[in-house]
Design a protein around this motif. Structure first.
Motif, PDB file in Angstrom:
ATOM      1  N   CYS A  65       0.856  -1.187   0.000  1.00  0.00           N
ATOM      2  CA  CYS A  65       0.000   0.000   0.000  1.00  0.00           C
ATOM      3  C   CYS A  65       0.895   1.242   0.000  1.00  0.00           C
ATOM      4  N   PRO A  66       0.429   2.360  -0.535  1.00  0.00           N
ATOM      5  CA  PRO A  66       1.221   3.591  -0.464  1.00  0.00           C
ATOM      6  C   PRO A  66       1.619   3.979   0.961  1.00  0.00           C
ATOM      7  N   CYS A  67       0.862   3.542   1.958  1.00  0.00           N
ATOM      8  CA  CYS A  67       1.195   3.875   3.350  1.00  0.00           C
ATOM      9  C   CYS A  67       2.349   3.031   3.881  1.00  0.00           C
ATOM     10  N   GLY A  68       2.722   1.975   3.139  1.00  0.00           N
ATOM     11  CA  GLY A  68       3.818   1.126   3.558  1.00  0.00           C
ATOM     12  C   GLY A  68       3.405  -0.260   4.021  1.00  0.00           C
ATOM     13  N   TYR A  69       2.127  -0.482   4.280  1.00  0.00           N
ATOM     14  CA  TYR A  69       1.654  -1.810   4.684  1.00  0.00           C
ATOM     15  C   TYR A  69       1.873  -2.789   3.534  1.00  0.00           C
ATOM     16  N   GLU A  70       2.406  -3.962   3.845  1.00  0.00           N
ATOM     17  CA  GLU A  70       2.635  -4.983   2.825  1.00  0.00           C
ATOM     18  C   GLU A  70       1.716  -6.172   3.073  1.00  0.00           C
ATOM     19  N   TYR A  71       0.924  -6.518   2.051  1.00  0.00           N
ATOM     20  CA  TYR A  71       0.078  -7.706   2.136  1.00  0.00           C
ATOM     21  C   TYR A  71       0.922  -8.912   1.742  1.00  0.00           C
ATOM     22  N   ASP A  72       1.060  -9.845   2.662  1.00  0.00           N
ATOM     23  CA  ASP A  72       1.807 -11.077   2.431  1.00  0.00           C
ATOM     24  C   ASP A  72       0.793 -12.219   2.380  1.00  0.00           C
TER      25      ASP A  72
ATOM     26  N   ASP B  16      -7.394 -10.837  10.834  1.00  0.00           N
ATOM     27  CA  ASP B  16      -8.206  -9.926  11.647  1.00  0.00           C
ATOM     28  C   ASP B  16      -9.313  -9.276  10.833  1.00  0.00           C
ATOM     29  N   ASN B  17      -9.155  -9.283   9.510  1.00  0.00           N
ATOM     30  CA  ASN B  17     -10.142  -8.662   8.626  1.00  0.00           C
ATOM     31  C   ASN B  17     -10.723  -9.657   7.627  1.00  0.00           C
ATOM     32  N   GLY B  18     -10.723 -10.939   7.987  1.00  0.00           N
ATOM     33  CA  GLY B  18     -11.416 -11.952   7.196  1.00  0.00           C
ATOM     34  C   GLY B  18     -10.656 -12.548   6.027  1.00  0.00           C
ATOM     35  N   VAL B  19      -9.336 -12.315   5.925  1.00  0.00           N
ATOM     36  CA  VAL B  19      -8.555 -12.896   4.832  1.00  0.00           C
ATOM     37  C   VAL B  19      -7.605 -13.934   5.435  1.00  0.00           C
ATOM     38  N   ALA B  20      -7.889 -15.195   5.158  1.00  0.00           N
ATOM     39  CA  ALA B  20      -7.139 -16.301   5.755  1.00  0.00           C
ATOM     40  C   ALA B  20      -5.702 -16.365   5.244  1.00  0.00           C
ATOM     41  N   PRO B  21      -4.782 -16.861   6.073  1.00  0.00           N
ATOM     42  CA  PRO B  21      -3.426 -17.109   5.591  1.00  0.00           C
ATOM     43  C   PRO B  21      -3.465 -18.030   4.373  1.00  0.00           C
ATOM     44  N   GLY B  22      -2.585 -17.770   3.412  1.00  0.00           N
ATOM     45  CA  GLY B  22      -2.549 -18.563   2.190  1.00  0.00           C
ATOM     46  C   GLY B  22      -3.428 -18.007   1.087  1.00  0.00           C
ATOM     47  N   THR B  23      -4.076 -16.865   1.315  1.00  0.00           N
ATOM     48  CA  THR B  23      -4.955 -16.281   0.311  1.00  0.00           C
ATOM     49  C   THR B  23      -4.142 -15.440  -0.672  1.00  0.00           C
ATOM     50  N   PRO B  24      -4.094 -15.844  -1.963  1.00  0.00           N
ATOM     51  CA  PRO B  24      -3.374 -15.037  -2.943  1.00  0.00           C
ATOM     52  C   PRO B  24      -4.081 -13.700  -3.168  1.00  0.00           C
ATOM     53  N   TRP B  25      -3.335 -12.711  -3.623  1.00  0.00           N
ATOM     54  CA  TRP B  25      -3.866 -11.365  -3.825  1.00  0.00           C
ATOM     55  C   TRP B  25      -5.128 -11.370  -4.687  1.00  0.00           C
ATOM     56  N   GLU B  26      -5.133 -12.178  -5.717  1.00  0.00           N
ATOM     57  CA  GLU B  26      -6.276 -12.230  -6.632  1.00  0.00           C
ATOM     58  C   GLU B  26      -7.556 -12.692  -5.943  1.00  0.00           C
ATOM     59  N   ALA B  27      -7.428 -13.421  -4.847  1.00  0.00           N
ATOM     60  CA  ALA B  27      -8.598 -13.935  -4.137  1.00  0.00           C
ATOM     61  C   ALA B  27      -9.022 -13.055  -2.960  1.00  0.00           C
ATOM     62  N   VAL B  28      -8.256 -11.991  -2.690  1.00  0.00           N
ATOM     63  CA  VAL B  28      -8.644 -11.050  -1.636  1.00  0.00           C
ATOM     64  C   VAL B  28      -9.883 -10.305  -2.146  1.00  0.00           C
TER      65      VAL B  28
ATOM     66  N   ALA C 214     -12.632  -7.696  -3.322  1.00  0.00           N
ATOM     67  CA  ALA C 214     -12.471  -6.365  -3.921  1.00  0.00           C
ATOM     68  C   ALA C 214     -12.767  -5.249  -2.919  1.00  0.00           C
ATOM     69  N   ASP C 215     -13.614  -5.517  -1.922  1.00  0.00           N
ATOM     70  CA  ASP C 215     -13.961  -4.474  -0.958  1.00  0.00           C
ATOM     71  C   ASP C 215     -13.047  -4.467   0.277  1.00  0.00           C
ATOM     72  N   TRP C 216     -12.008  -5.312   0.289  1.00  0.00           N
ATOM     73  CA  TRP C 216     -11.041  -5.329   1.384  1.00  0.00           C
ATOM     74  C   TRP C 216     -10.255  -4.030   1.360  1.00  0.00           C
ATOM     75  N   VAL C 217      -9.909  -3.512   2.529  1.00  0.00           N
ATOM     76  CA  VAL C 217      -9.135  -2.272   2.616  1.00  0.00           C
ATOM     77  C   VAL C 217      -7.892  -2.491   3.479  1.00  0.00           C
ATOM     78  N   CYS C 218      -6.910  -1.634   3.270  1.00  0.00           N
ATOM     79  CA  CYS C 218      -5.671  -1.688   4.041  1.00  0.00           C
ATOM     80  C   CYS C 218      -6.007  -1.575   5.529  1.00  0.00           C
ATOM     81  N   PRO C 219      -5.503  -2.488   6.342  1.00  0.00           N
ATOM     82  CA  PRO C 219      -5.808  -2.439   7.773  1.00  0.00           C
ATOM     83  C   PRO C 219      -5.115  -1.285   8.500  1.00  0.00           C
TER      84      PRO C 219
END
Length: 83
Positions: free
Chosen positions: A38-45, A52-64, A66-71
């Motif tokens: 993210c421009p703020c520096g947060y990195e989605y791994d 904490d926001n409903g995206v399980a470990p192992g979820t590729p970016w394409e499966a996140v 569309a309405d997910w936002v930077c935590p």
């Protein structure tokens, strides 16, 4: 980067055919998934996800979703760039 035991998580989420994985559960193949920043520096791994926001470990970016936002800053997925 997911190790072979991480393949089970992905296979359960998306199915072996969708991931082009061999039928065997004993694959030595390593799957890499891109990180996004993210421009703020947060990195989605994908290996960590954002549980904490409903995206399980192992979820590729394409499966996140569309309405997910930077935590950290609340910006949308569309402003993230490949790390």
């Amino acid at each position: 980067m997911l190790q072979p035991n991480g393949l089970c998580i992905l296979a359960n989420l998306y199915g072996r055919k969708a991931l082009n994985l061999p039928a065997s559960n004993h694959s030595k193949e390593i799957i890499t998934m891109d990180k996004y920043v993210c421009p703020c520096g947060y990195e989605y791994d994908p290996a960590v996800g954002d549980p904490d926001n409903g995206v399980a470990p192992g979820t590729p970016w394409e499966a996140v979703p569309a309405d997910w936002v930077c935590p950290v800053c609340g910006m949308g997925k569309d402003v993230f760039e490949k790390a």
